[in-house]
Each structure stands twice: as C-alpha cells, then as structure tokens.
Design a protein around this motif. Structure first.
Motif, PDB file in Angstrom:
ATOM      1  N   LEU A 399      33.675 -58.312  50.662  1.00  0.00           N
ATOM      2  CA  LEU A 399      35.200 -57.647  50.288  1.00  0.00           C
ATOM      3  C   LEU A 399      35.540 -56.501  50.593  1.00  0.00           C
ATOM      4  O   LEU A 399      36.956 -56.130  50.524  1.00  0.00           O
ATOM      5  CB  LEU A 399      35.107 -58.054  48.779  1.00  0.00           C
ATOM      6  CG  LEU A 399      35.216 -59.748  48.311  1.00  0.00           C
ATOM      7  CD1 LEU A 399      34.865 -59.700  46.919  1.00  0.00           C
ATOM      8  CD2 LEU A 399      36.318 -60.408  48.872  1.00  0.00           C
ATOM      9  N   SER A 400      35.064 -55.644  50.874  1.00  0.00           N
ATOM     10  CA  SER A 400      35.196 -54.404  51.397  1.00  0.00           C
ATOM     11  C   SER A 400      35.023 -53.984  52.733  1.00  0.00           C
ATOM     12  O   SER A 400      35.626 -53.180  53.517  1.00  0.00           O
ATOM     13  CB  SER A 400      34.357 -53.408  50.445  1.00  0.00           C
ATOM     14  OG  SER A 400      33.153 -53.257  50.728  1.00  0.00           O
TER      15      SER A 400
ATOM     16  N   ARG B  45      44.420 -54.064  47.121  1.00  0.00           N
ATOM     17  CA  ARG B  45      43.090 -54.915  46.909  1.00  0.00           C
ATOM     18  C   ARG B  45      41.979 -53.967  47.475  1.00  0.00           C
ATOM     19  O   ARG B  45      41.111 -53.801  46.591  1.00  0.00           O
ATOM     20  CB  ARG B  45      43.248 -56.151  47.570  1.00  0.00           C
ATOM     21  CG  ARG B  45      41.813 -56.857  47.344  1.00  0.00           C
ATOM     22  CD  ARG B  45      41.520 -58.032  48.177  1.00  0.00           C
ATOM     23  NE  ARG B  45      41.162 -57.264  49.635  1.00  0.00           N
ATOM     24  CZ  ARG B  45      39.864 -57.243  49.856  1.00  0.00           C
ATOM     25  NH1 ARG B  45      39.142 -57.015  48.981  1.00  0.00           N
ATOM     26  NH2 ARG B  45      39.858 -56.716  50.954  1.00  0.00           N
ATOM     27  N   LYS B  46      41.942 -53.553  48.647  1.00  0.00           N
ATOM     28  CA  LYS B  46      40.881 -53.113  49.163  1.00  0.00           C
ATOM     29  C   LYS B  46      40.387 -51.784  48.283  1.00  0.00           C
ATOM     30  O   LYS B  46      39.245 -51.487  48.392  1.00  0.00           O
ATOM     31  CB  LYS B  46      41.018 -52.489  50.757  1.00  0.00           C
ATOM     32  CG  LYS B  46      39.742 -51.871  51.316  1.00  0.00           C
ATOM     33  CD  LYS B  46      39.573 -52.569  52.485  1.00  0.00           C
ATOM     34  CE  LYS B  46      38.287 -51.977  52.973  1.00  0.00           C
ATOM     35  NZ  LYS B  46      38.350 -51.657  54.387  1.00  0.00           N
ATOM     36  N   ARG B  49      38.329 -52.696  45.408  1.00  0.00           N
ATOM     37  CA  ARG B  49      37.248 -52.957  45.759  1.00  0.00           C
ATOM     38  C   ARG B  49      36.271 -51.628  45.830  1.00  0.00           C
ATOM     39  O   ARG B  49      35.310 -51.593  45.175  1.00  0.00           O
ATOM     40  CB  ARG B  49      37.260 -53.726  47.159  1.00  0.00           C
ATOM     41  CG  ARG B  49      35.781 -54.017  47.514  1.00  0.00           C
ATOM     42  CD  ARG B  49      35.527 -55.339  46.578  1.00  0.00           C
ATOM     43  NE  ARG B  49      34.208 -55.849  46.532  1.00  0.00           N
ATOM     44  CZ  ARG B  49      33.501 -56.321  45.755  1.00  0.00           C
ATOM     45  NH1 ARG B  49      33.804 -56.203  44.538  1.00  0.00           N
ATOM     46  NH2 ARG B  49      32.357 -56.880  45.902  1.00  0.00           N
ATOM     47  N   LEU B  50      36.802 -50.686  46.376  1.00  0.00           N
ATOM     48  CA  LEU B  50      36.031 -49.502  46.557  1.00  0.00           C
ATOM     49  C   LEU B  50      35.833 -48.702  45.123  1.00  0.00           C
ATOM     50  O   LEU B  50      34.626 -48.420  44.952  1.00  0.00           O
ATOM     51  CB  LEU B  50      36.776 -48.372  47.219  1.00  0.00           C
ATOM     52  CG  LEU B  50      37.154 -48.706  48.788  1.00  0.00           C
ATOM     53  CD1 LEU B  50      37.928 -47.697  49.551  1.00  0.00           C
ATOM     54  CD2 LEU B  50      35.792 -48.927  49.711  1.00  0.00           C
TER      55      LEU B  50
END
Lengths: 577, 376
Positions: A399-400, B45-46, B49-50
């Motif tokens: 996902l990353s 989104r990304k 995530r981080l």
C-alpha cells in the motif's frame, strides 16, 4: 409390443419458445408421423392445466407414450413423469425434447430454429417408441448411523440424530473429543470462550444413551450400500465389534499446515516464530511471553501462511483472517501498549458480524501491512544487538510501495488448514471422492452440499473444506436432517436407470470394473462375467460405453433407443434442406 | 534500500491533532476526488499510509501536505470516516516541527502550556520595556497634545527605537523561517532522493514563489465557497501592515493627523478591513463548523486567530484614541498592541500556524523543482 400411441405436446413457454420457434408448425408437421396419435401446443405445459391436458389425453385417446417439447429436462422432466404416472402409464414411457435452452434461447433465425425444433421433437418421438417401462426400487434403511470424527461437526451431527432417538456410533481417531475447537482460546467474532462452547457438547456426547463412543479407533473398511452398511471396529475393551448402520457421516476435519517448509519465515529456527495454534495454547495458558521469558513489545501476525500460494496451497483457509483479528483483542487485553502488526495479503471478512469485527479491530491501534503473495513473502531475520528487538521482518509493503523493516519480538504465523494425510484411507473405506486439495467433494456444490455421490454417505465440517464453527455445525445438522428423513421413511429410492451385464456376451476383460466411479461392478469368477450391484450403480453409463463386447445394457439408454433418436434427428433435416 | 518502521511515531503524531490514524483502509477515494492531487504528487492516501507505518523520514521528504489546501472533499467522501483532510492538516503541523531545527515548534504544537507560557513571557517583556526600560532612558508619556489635537505617541514610543526593534525582530524571524525553509528544501529535494535539480531551474521557477505568495492559485482551484477571497483579504491586509510597520514605520507612525484620503490612512484602513474581514469569516466558520476545514480546530489554530484579532483591535484603538487626543488610552492600547503583536510574530511566524505563509509558496516552488529533477 403393443402398438405405440404417442401424444406430442409443444410448449410455448410464454414467448420464450414461441417467439423464436413456430410451435404450431412443429406440432402440425409431427402429427403426420407414424404412431403420433395427437399433437398439441400449449402456452405453459408445466402449469396445472398443461399437465391436466396430458392426463386427459392419455385417458381419452388411450395414449401409451408421451413426448413434451419444452425446456431442459433438468427442470421439468420429473414434473411430467409424475403427470404421466398419474394418468396410469409408466413414467419412463415419456421423453422430453429441449427446445428452449438448446434452441429458442440461443438462436436468432426463426426459420432455422423451427427446423431444429422439429428435428429434436422427431428424435424424441422416434426414441420414445423404444422406451420400456422401468420399475421404481427401494432399499430398507438401518436406523443406526456411523459418525466418523469427534470434532464439533461430528458431535453436532451425532447429538442431533441421537436426540431423535436413533442409534449413533461415533468413531474418533484420537483419545479425546473436541477436535480443533478444543485447542482454541476465544472464538470470533464475539470473543466468546471456545471451552465454554465445546465442553457441554463433549459432556452431552459422552453421556448420551444413544451414542456409542469409540475413541482411539479408526475404521478400516466399510461394506454394503445405502441403508445397509457394515463395518468392523477394534475396541480396547470388547475386542472386534461388527457394526451395522444405514448412513455414514464423515466429519474427519483437517489439520494445521506445517510452516517449516516456508524458509522465509524460519519456523523451527527462531524460537519466537510460532504458529497460530501454538499461540492459542499460549493464550489459553495465560502466559504471553517470548522464549526468553520477556513480554514482547512488538508482535507481528503473518496471514496466509501456506494459503493462497501456488507453492503450498492455492485455496483460502477462510478462518485465519478473523482469527488473526481475534488475536489483536487477546493481545490488547494483556499487553495494552504492545505494537501489533497485521501482515496480510487481503483482509477477508465475509461472514455474519465479520466486517463489523474488522472495523472494531482497526480501532485497536494496530498497524496493517500488506504484502503481495505473487511478488514475494516477508522474510524474517535475526536482529542485531543494537536493533532493540528480537527479529526483523523485511517486506515489500504494497500500500505504500516501500521496502520496509519491521522490528518484532514475536511472530505468529496464521497457518493454512489442510486435509489430514490419512484422508485417503477414509476415502477408500467409504467410497467418496476428493478434490485436488484432498477435501471431500459434495454431490452438488450449491444444491446438495452435504451429500456425496455415494448414497448414504454425507460429509460435514472442515473435511469438505476449511470453515468456521457456525458453518460446520450448520452442515452437521443439515446432514442429520437428511439422515433422519430417510430413517423416518424406512426406505430410500435407488436409481432405476442402472446398467446390467448380458452374461453370455461378457468376455471377462474387466474394463468396466476399472472405469466404474462408484465401485458398483465386481467380477464373478464362477460365471466368468462381471456383475453389477444395482444399488450402488448410478446409471452414469461409463461401463456401457467402455465395454468392448457390447455386453452392458444401460437401462433407458439402450443402443436401440439411442440409435432411434439419432435416426430421428437426421431424418427431418435431409427432408427440410 | 529498506526503511525501518517506527511504531512509536503514531504516539507523537497524535499530539499534532491526528485522531483515528488507522481508520483508513486505502481505497484511494480521497486521492481520486482531490482536485489538487496530480501524477507525481498523489495525496492524501499515500501520506496517510506513511503516517500509519510510522515512516518519519518519508513524511519529512514529502511536499504533498503543503500542496493540499483543505477543501474537505476527501473527508466528505471517505467511506471509513478516516478524515483525510484533517490528517493532512495535522501532518502540516508535524512537518513544521520537523523542519524546525530549534525544536521549539514541536514544543509549541504539542504543549499548550509551553506555548502560552512563552506568549505571556514575551508579553511581560514588552510591558516591562514600556513601563520601566524606556522611561529610564528618558522617554515618558506626556498628556500634552500636538497642535492638531493628537496624542504625542512618538515621545512615548520613540520611532527610532521601535523601528530598530521591528527590524531586529523581522530579521530574527526571517532567519529562523528561512533556515527552516532550507531544511524543508534539503529534506525534499536532496536528503532522501538520488536526484538533483539544476541551478537554472531554481532561477527559472522563482516567479512561482511571488505568484503563489500573492495569489494562492491552488487555493482558488479547490475552493468553491469563496474562502479564497476572504483569505486573500486577510493575507493582503497582513502583508501590507507588516511591510508598513517594519519598513515604513517613520512614515506610518506619525503624530500629525493626516487627512482621511491620505495614502497613509487609506492603506491602514484597507489593511484593517482586510484583516477584520478575513478573521471574521475564519472565526465564524470555526464556530459554526459547517465546513469540513473548520470542524477540527487545533488549539494552535484558535490561539493564532485570537492573537491576530486582538492585535487588530488594539491597533484600531490606538488610532481612534490618538486622533481624538486621549493620551493615556492611547499609551495603554499601544502597550497592549505590542504585548500581543510581539509574541505573535516571534512564536507564530517561525514556529507555528503563521509559518505557512512561507511554507505554502515555497512548497509549490519546491514541487516544481522536483518535477524537473534529474538523476545525480
């Protein structure tokens, strides 16, 4: 043979057939054929007035053969057979022509569709002339039942039947009841105790007057057929006992996959890499500690260990995702500040209350990390002294898109659920089939999920495929209901359209014995010919087509009948074209 | 090259206002909806995530949070109520404190007590300067009025000393801010990458800085309710006032009462109006909480709004009292004005909410540089 008097009925099926096939023309054309006494069309043949029409004609016109041209015989053959029987003629003196699924639904040219319908109906008319009356047969059912396996499914089935007042023989391979469920701490999604669930079940099973329990016992051989099986069991106390029973429930369950073969995870090499079942045991004992006796600060739970991976098992084990989420709640209960990593491939929360359980668990301050089974598995390695943790998991996080290192002190492998190695012995004993994954195959995946192709043998619980407790219990009770119904009837109908050997034509090559999928054929040394057990025979016709001597007669599919059908199909086409 | 997860980072992130950091399950609806997200700069989104994974260095190297202007569409459409808009806002606070080498930003964002204590400390310093220090150098307040009836403000607050102090304050603040901007630039363009950007690109794209500072085109792109307008008034009012006070104080702080149409007074009135209008919309929005962007106020947001409003009000009072010949009222307002203004500038501009005036345009500039990066 009396003169055939055939009634032909062409169905409109509303507009389903009539739109593409000129039903009137078909009825009109066939009325000119020899032996066709009458030929009619009707809007819905399967409706009550449609059936009444046939019954009235049989009586009024003294018909002795009936052809219905309508939908697939899969849908309404039984309906019309019953109607024909009601009018007083043998139900096998009937033939159905499928002019819907094989014709009007798939064609676009009305003229050609009508011509094809005519071919099909003529074939049926030709065939039905050679039909012979066949008599229904049934066998008596022994009211006792054999249950193989003392897990939750086996016990549920045994108790259901025993509570109905019928005898049950429960055979368990190990020395205790409870199966896999007895090894669990809590259950998902309601976090209720597995012990509280299974203990009363075990006690009731052990104390039930109608259940004879055989622990440490394996069934080597079962003989007989539906309603009348026989087997010998070796018991410690009473020596060999012969059991008679009418039905068999197979509930042998499954076993956890051994993750040693997955080198990436280092199971067996790192003491703090453990399987989900070992973790369950740890939770049941109430000591959540690493092998060094410390409280783990970082715990990783790896999903799909041995599942959904062509290298190990391609199928999904169904229960592990939710069990992994369940672990989160159990870890949180004793280690409130531990870091929990759910390393998953896809989160599957399909069941009742499961999605809600997933949503609830996401609020437990855990870190979900996704890996791609197709690309690479996470790799566990020993941490260095200054890493401040026990092990490091290296993985490509999907996902990353980052390659990451996860510091961990304990890793729980959510191991796949696979079939027992000795499942083939059960297969040999009871005569059922296995799928590619060594799970038992049900008779129909949707409409008959607990029966097998062998009459009187039912499969329940996770030996049919990995499943959770509710599904196992539901299957067990469904099978029990099926068995109790047959016991209540006292007898069960067996296949009519079986095969038989014309002894003087049999050359004794035994090809039929090798091809029979139901073990219904044996070789009679005295007569030098094959013999077919008509109770076990399902009438599949495999032996008939394999026999090089033409010595096997398949009832209702005789050479004469099939050749007549082919002649019928060909005759009109030549004329029409 | 793999990066080590830091599972403890989430405990730190929570202090910047990040609520349920784990609700997101990465459907990507937010990124698809976002009017500003583009190829190469995909968010939110990304970035979420981080955050979830505790990858602090990767977050530090992200320019994306500054490219978000918080329209709130992501939060409205999120199927999991993960509130991506506010996560991005919180991320900007976190990043501000990551860029800041003094560590004060982190202190101010994560502890209200710290921030309030420093504000009060500076306020007391200001008051003491006016009450004890300046009089001891011979400057005192006088009730004597000028010929046209105004208050003799320059004898109380000597223009040379105030101007020098303003310049000193501006230089300190600018140095801090620019050093942090350099750290931001280094983290995004150099530290975590294998790429470089040519000097020519740096020069060529400089116009973006001025343009984005003056106009905020990205804000207007994701705004449908006219908040860009009120923000622009606030921004222009503030900028004019800042320039006037720091660079043109002798021209602005006069004892003479100039005609109403004089540019000095007109400019002052415009700036005051711009500030008041912008503040009014922001405060009403945050009280009503109708818009997503106003629903989740961090303590630092309120503190900043309160200080700026008080600065404007005391500024207006100075003006009214001065031209109406009310010496004591003027002096008190002046001290109050400075006691709020000085901590606001010293704390909010380099370390807190106000720093976005520099990070925002620089982010657009740096993003443009990143687009032109080549392997090194």
């Amino acid at each position: 043979m009396e003169e055939p008097r055939i009634g032909v009925y062409v169905c409109w099926c509303g507009t389903n057939i009539a739109k593409m096939v000129d039903v009137e023309q078909v009825a009109d054309e066939v009325s000119k054929l020899p032996h066709v006494t009458i030929s009619k069309t009707y809007k819905y043949m399967c409706s009550d007035p449609g059936q009444e029409l046939i019954i009235k004609d049989i009586r009024g016109h003294k018909l002795n053969r009936v052809v219905v041209a309508a939908c697939s015989p899969r849908i309404h053959e039984l309906t019309f057979r019953k109607a024909v029987e009601k009018a007083g003629i043998n139900p096998y003196l009937f033939e159905m022509a499928n002019i819907r699924e094989q014709n009007s639904w798939v064609h676009t040219d009305r003229t050609e569709a009508t011509s094809k319908a005519l071919d099909l109906v003529v074939a049926a008319i030709r065939r039905v002339q050679y039909h012979e009356p066949l008599q229904k047969r049934s066998v008596n059912v022994d009211p006792a039942t054999l249950v193989l396996g003392g897990g939750i499914a086996g016990m549920a089935a045994a108790l259901e039947i025993a509570n109905a007042g019928k005898q049950v023989y429960l055979v368990e391979k190990t020395d205790r009841l409870g199966g896999q469920v007895a090894k669990f701490d809590l259950t998902f999604p309601y976090l209720s105790s597995a012990r509280q669930l299974i203990q009363p079940f075990i006690q009731r099973t052990e104390n039930h007057p109608n259940i004879d329990l055989f622990l440490n016992t394996e069934i080597k051989e079962v003989t007989g057929y539906i309603g009348n099986f026989k087997s010998k069991v070796e018991t410690a106390e009473n020596g060999t006992i012969e059991l008679n029973f009418g039905n068999i429930i197979v509930a042998v369950g499954l076993k956890p996959f051994n993750p040693t073969v997955i080198s990436e995870y280092g199971y067996g090499q790192f003491p703090d890499v453990i399987t989900s079942l070992e973790f369950e045991e740890m939770l049941s004992n109430g000591h959540l500690l690493t092998k060094y006796g410390k409280e783990p600060r970082n715990i990783a739970i790896i999903h799909c260990v041995g599942s959904r991976n062509k290298k190990y098992h391609e199928y999904c084990s169904r229960v592990c995702c939710m069990a992994a989420l369940k672990f989160v709640h159990e870890i949180r209960a004793c280690l409130s500040s531990a870091n929990i990593f759910e390393i998953y491939a896809d989160m599957r929360a399909y069941g009742k209350g499961h999605e809600e359980f997933y949503a609830l668990t996401t609020h437990k301050q855990i870190i979900f990390l996704m890996y791609d089974q197709q690309e690479s598995l996470p790799v566990i390695r020993q941490a260095n002294r200054n890493d401040n943790c026990n092990m490091i998991i290296e993985m490509d996080e999907k996902l990353s898109g980052e390659s990451i290192e996860v510091p961990v002190d304990m890793v729980v492998l959510m191991v796949n659920m696979e079939a027992h190695e000795n499942v083939k012995e059960v297969v040999r004993a009871v005569g059922v089939s296995l799928c590619g994954n060594q799970f038992f195959i049900e008779k129909h995946p949707k409409l008959d999920p607990v029966a097998t192709t062998t009459g009187g043998v039912f499969i329940v619980g996770s030996c049919q495929g990995p499943k959770d407790i509710p599904d196992s219990v539901a299957q067990a009770r469904a099978a029990a209901a099926r068995i109790l119904a047959s016991i209540a009837q006292g007898s069960v109908a067996v296949e009519v359209t079986t095969a038989s050997v014309i002894e003087h034509l049999c050359c004794g090559c035994q090809t039929c014995i090798r091809v029979c999928p139901y073990d219904a054929i044996s070789y009679n040394e005295e007569k030098q010919a094959s013999e077919i057990n008509e109770v076990l025979c399902k009438g599949c016709g495999t032996c008939g087509s394999a026999c090089p001597a033409g010595a096997i007669l398949s009832k209702h599919f005789t050479d004469t009948q099939i050749l007549a059908e082919i002649t019928g199909i060909m005759s009109m086409s030549y004329k029409g074209a | 090259m793999s990066v080590r997860l830091n599972p403890d980072l989430r405990n730190e992130l929570v202090q910047y206002g990040i609520g349920d950091w784990n609700a997101c399950y990465h459907c990507g609806t937010c990124t698809a909806m976002c009017p500003l997200s583009e190829e190469g700069f995909l968010f939110p989104r990304k970035k979420i995530r981080l955050m979830q994974m505790g990858l602090g260095d990767q977050l530090e190297a992200s320019v994306e949070p500054w490219l978000c202007y918080y329209c709130g569409d992501c939060t409205t459409t999120c199927p999991r109520d993960a509130n991506p808009g506010e996560l991005m806002m919180s991320l900007r606070r976190f990043m501000t404190s990551r860029y800041d080498w003094t560590g004060l930003s982190k202190k101010f964002y994560t502890s209200e007590v710290w921030e309030l204590a420093w504000i009060i400390f500076f306020a007391i310093l200001v008051v003491l300067s006016f009450v004890i220090v300046l009089p001891s150098f011979g400057f005192h307040y006088t009730s004597e009025l000028t010929a046209d009836g105004g208050v003799k403000v320059n004898s109380f607050a000597p223009i040379r000393i105030i101007e020098t102090f303003d310049w000193a304050m501006a230089i300190i603040v600018a140095t801090l801010l620019m050093s942090n901007i350099l750290r931001m630039y280094y983290a995004i363009i150099w530290k975590h990458t294998n790429t470089k950007v040519s000097l020519w690109v740096h020069i060529r794209e400089l116009w973006l800085l001025i343009y984005n500072f003056m106009v905020q085109p990205k804000f207007s792109k994701c705004d449908s309710k006219g908040y860009w307008v009120s923000h622009w008034f606030l921004m222009s009012g503030y900028t004019i006032m800042f320039i006037v006070i720091v660079v043109f104080l002798p021209w602005f702080q006069t004892e003479e009462i100039l005609p109403v149409y004089d540019p000095q007074r007109l400019l002052g009135y415009y700036a005051t109006f711009g500030l008041l209008f912008g503040l009014f919309i922001a405060i009403v929005g945050r009280v009503k909480k109708k818009e997503v962007k106003f629903q989740f106020s961090h303590i630092s947001d309120w503190l900043f709004l309160a200080m700026l409003t008080l600065t404007v009000i005391t500024g207006i009072l100075i003006h009214i009292f001065r031209i109406n010949g009310m010496p004591m009222a003027t002096y008190i307002s002046y001290i109050a004005h400075m006691a709020i203004l000085v901590p606001m500038i010293l704390i909010e501009v380099p370390f807190s909410k106000w720093s976005h005036l520099a990070y925002r345009p620089f982010a657009v500039y740096i993003a443009q540089l990143k687009k032109n990066a080549v392997p090194r």
